[in-house]
Scaffold this motif. Structure first.
Motif, mmCIF file in Angstrom:
data_model
loop_
_atom_site.group_PDB
_atom_site.id
_atom_site.type_symbol
_atom_site.label_atom_id
_atom_site.label_comp_id
_atom_site.label_asym_id
_atom_site.label_seq_id
_atom_site.Cartn_x
_atom_site.Cartn_y
_atom_site.Cartn_z
ATOM 1 N N HIS A 127 0.825 -1.209 0.000
ATOM 2 C CA HIS A 127 0.000 0.000 0.000
ATOM 3 C C HIS A 127 0.862 1.263 0.000
ATOM 4 O O HIS A 127 0.529 2.246 -0.660
ATOM 5 C CB HIS A 127 -0.965 -0.007 1.187
ATOM 6 N N ARG A 128 1.979 1.229 0.719
ATOM 7 C CA ARG A 128 2.881 2.381 0.707
ATOM 8 C C ARG A 128 3.543 2.535 -0.665
ATOM 9 O O ARG A 128 3.739 3.651 -1.136
ATOM 10 C CB ARG A 128 3.932 2.261 1.800
ATOM 11 N N LEU A 129 3.860 1.429 -1.286
ATOM 12 C CA LEU A 129 4.419 1.461 -2.638
ATOM 13 C C LEU A 129 3.414 2.063 -3.615
ATOM 14 O O LEU A 129 3.761 2.889 -4.455
ATOM 15 C CB LEU A 129 4.798 0.043 -3.068
ATOM 16 N N GLU A 130 2.161 1.697 -3.452
ATOM 17 C CA GLU A 130 1.102 2.253 -4.293
ATOM 18 C C GLU A 130 0.968 3.760 -4.072
ATOM 19 O O GLU A 130 0.839 4.538 -5.027
ATOM 20 C CB GLU A 130 -0.221 1.550 -3.997
ATOM 21 N N ARG A 131 1.024 4.197 -2.816
ATOM 22 C CA ARG A 131 0.935 5.635 -2.522
ATOM 23 C C ARG A 131 2.138 6.390 -3.068
ATOM 24 O O ARG A 131 2.018 7.512 -3.551
ATOM 25 C CB ARG A 131 0.762 5.860 -1.021
ATOM 26 N N LEU A 132 3.321 5.756 -3.016
ATOM 27 C CA LEU A 132 4.515 6.374 -3.578
ATOM 28 C C LEU A 132 4.353 6.568 -5.093
ATOM 29 O O LEU A 132 4.684 7.631 -5.614
ATOM 30 C CB LEU A 132 5.752 5.519 -3.291
ATOM 31 N N CYS A 133 3.824 5.573 -5.772
ATOM 32 C CA CYS A 133 3.580 5.693 -7.222
ATOM 33 C C CYS A 133 2.617 6.840 -7.516
ATOM 34 O O CYS A 133 2.836 7.618 -8.453
ATOM 35 C CB CYS A 133 3.007 4.389 -7.775
ATOM 36 N N THR A 134 1.574 6.943 -6.735
ATOM 37 C CA THR A 134 0.605 8.027 -6.909
ATOM 38 C C THR A 134 1.283 9.378 -6.703
ATOM 39 O O THR A 134 1.091 10.305 -7.491
ATOM 40 C CB THR A 134 -0.575 7.859 -5.937
ATOM 41 N N LEU A 135 2.072 9.481 -5.657
ATOM 42 C CA LEU A 135 2.790 10.722 -5.379
ATOM 43 C C LEU A 135 3.713 11.095 -6.541
ATOM 44 O O LEU A 135 3.714 12.231 -7.005
ATOM 45 C CB LEU A 135 3.608 10.573 -4.091
ATOM 46 N N LEU A 136 4.478 10.132 -7.017
ATOM 47 C CA LEU A 136 5.393 10.402 -8.130
ATOM 48 C C LEU A 136 4.643 10.867 -9.369
ATOM 49 O O LEU A 136 5.053 11.831 -10.018
ATOM 50 C CB LEU A 136 6.216 9.149 -8.462
ATOM 51 N N LYS A 137 3.552 10.180 -9.672
ATOM 52 C CA LYS A 137 2.788 10.550 -10.871
ATOM 53 C C LYS A 137 2.133 11.922 -10.733
ATOM 54 O O LYS A 137 2.111 12.698 -11.675
ATOM 55 C CB LYS A 137 1.724 9.493 -11.178
ATOM 56 N N GLU A 138 1.604 12.224 -9.575
ATOM 57 C CA GLU A 138 0.877 13.483 -9.389
ATOM 58 C C GLU A 138 1.781 14.697 -9.256
ATOM 59 O O GLU A 138 1.420 15.784 -9.695
ATOM 60 C CB GLU A 138 -0.041 13.387 -8.171
ATOM 61 N N TYR A 139 2.958 14.525 -8.653
ATOM 62 C CA TYR A 139 3.780 15.684 -8.344
ATOM 63 C C TYR A 139 5.107 15.761 -9.091
ATOM 64 O O TYR A 139 5.664 16.842 -9.242
ATOM 65 C CB TYR A 139 4.045 15.765 -6.835
ATOM 66 N N PHE A 140 5.626 14.614 -9.513
ATOM 67 C CA PHE A 140 6.944 14.634 -10.140
ATOM 68 C C PHE A 140 6.941 14.208 -11.603
ATOM 69 O O PHE A 140 7.868 14.525 -12.334
ATOM 70 C CB PHE A 140 7.924 13.760 -9.349
ATOM 71 N N LEU A 141 5.952 13.474 -12.012
ATOM 72 C CA LEU A 141 5.880 13.006 -13.399
ATOM 73 C C LEU A 141 4.650 13.594 -14.066
ATOM 74 O O LEU A 141 3.848 12.901 -14.668
ATOM 75 C CB LEU A 141 5.846 11.469 -13.439
ATOM 76 N N VAL A 142 4.518 14.884 -13.939
ATOM 77 C CA VAL A 142 3.325 15.584 -14.413
ATOM 78 C C VAL A 142 3.259 15.610 -15.929
ATOM 79 O O VAL A 142 2.225 15.346 -16.527
ATOM 80 C CB VAL A 142 3.288 17.027 -13.843
ATOM 81 N N LYS A 143 4.384 15.887 -16.565
ATOM 82 C CA LYS A 143 4.423 15.965 -18.024
ATOM 83 C C LYS A 143 4.989 14.666 -18.589
ATOM 84 O O LYS A 143 5.743 13.961 -17.914
ATOM 85 C CB LYS A 143 5.299 17.142 -18.465
ATOM 86 N N ASP A 144 4.656 14.378 -19.834
ATOM 87 C CA ASP A 144 5.171 13.176 -20.487
ATOM 88 C C ASP A 144 6.690 13.141 -20.499
ATOM 89 O O ASP A 144 7.296 12.088 -20.333
ATOM 90 C CB ASP A 144 4.637 13.063 -21.928
ATOM 91 N N GLU A 145 7.295 14.311 -20.665
ATOM 92 C CA GLU A 145 8.760 14.367 -20.722
ATOM 93 C C GLU A 145 9.385 13.982 -19.380
ATOM 94 O O GLU A 145 10.504 13.483 -19.331
ATOM 95 C CB GLU A 145 9.252 15.740 -21.172
#
Length: 156
Positions: free
Chosen positions: A123-141
């Motif tokens: 569950h923490r791994l899942e939350r980490l993925c969400t965090l990365l996608k929402e805040y650090f991997l915002v753009k395709d680049e």
């Protein structure tokens, strides 16, 4: 005779027995009724091995099996199978979508890891993925740059 050892996982089943539960659930989605032979074929094992495992699962109230009849999961067995599948899906997404591991390898490795990792960690791994996608991997680049970075250090 095959003996099944208990593991330290939340449901105290070995990885092998967890695979049986997961396979029964998967087969039930494809077919209305599951037989010993279906499970043996899916797992590429002998029917005698499946019988031993199913008898163990039935003794522990995780599966239902009448001799020469269909195999089904109890509510408890189904709950564990769903838990295992959920862990698999999260691990697969992390390996494939975040680490850019080839889908076949990610699927195989998720299957191996799912039996030895706790729910809180998943569950923490899942939350980490969400965090990365929402805040650090915002753009395709951003994803492209992350992939390049990970692959750059692949052959060190």
């Amino acid at each position: 005779m095959v003996k099944f050892k208990r593991s330290e996982s939340l449901n105290n089943l070995s990885a092998s027995l967890e695979n049986y539960l997961e396979t029964i659930m998967m087969l039930k989605r494809k077919k209305k009724h599951v037989r010993i032979g279906d499970i043996a074929k899916s797992l590429n094992v002998k029917s005698s091995s499946v019988n031993i495992a199913i008898n163990f699962l039935a003794e522990n109230e995780l599966a239902i099996h009448e001799k020469y009849g269909y195999v089904d999961l109890t509510n408890k067995g189904e709950k564990i199978a769903l838990e295992i599948q959920g862990k698999h899906e999260i691990l697969y997404r992390f390996l494939n979508n975040m680490l850019f591991i080839d889908s076949k390898i990610a699927d195989k490795e998720a299957c191996e890891i799912e039996h030895f990792i706790g729910l809180e960690t998943v569950h923490r791994l899942e939350r980490l993925c969400t965090l990365l996608k929402e805040y650090f991997l915002v753009k395709d680049e951003d994803s492209v740059n992350l992939r390049r970075y990970l692959e750059k250090y692949e052959n060190y």
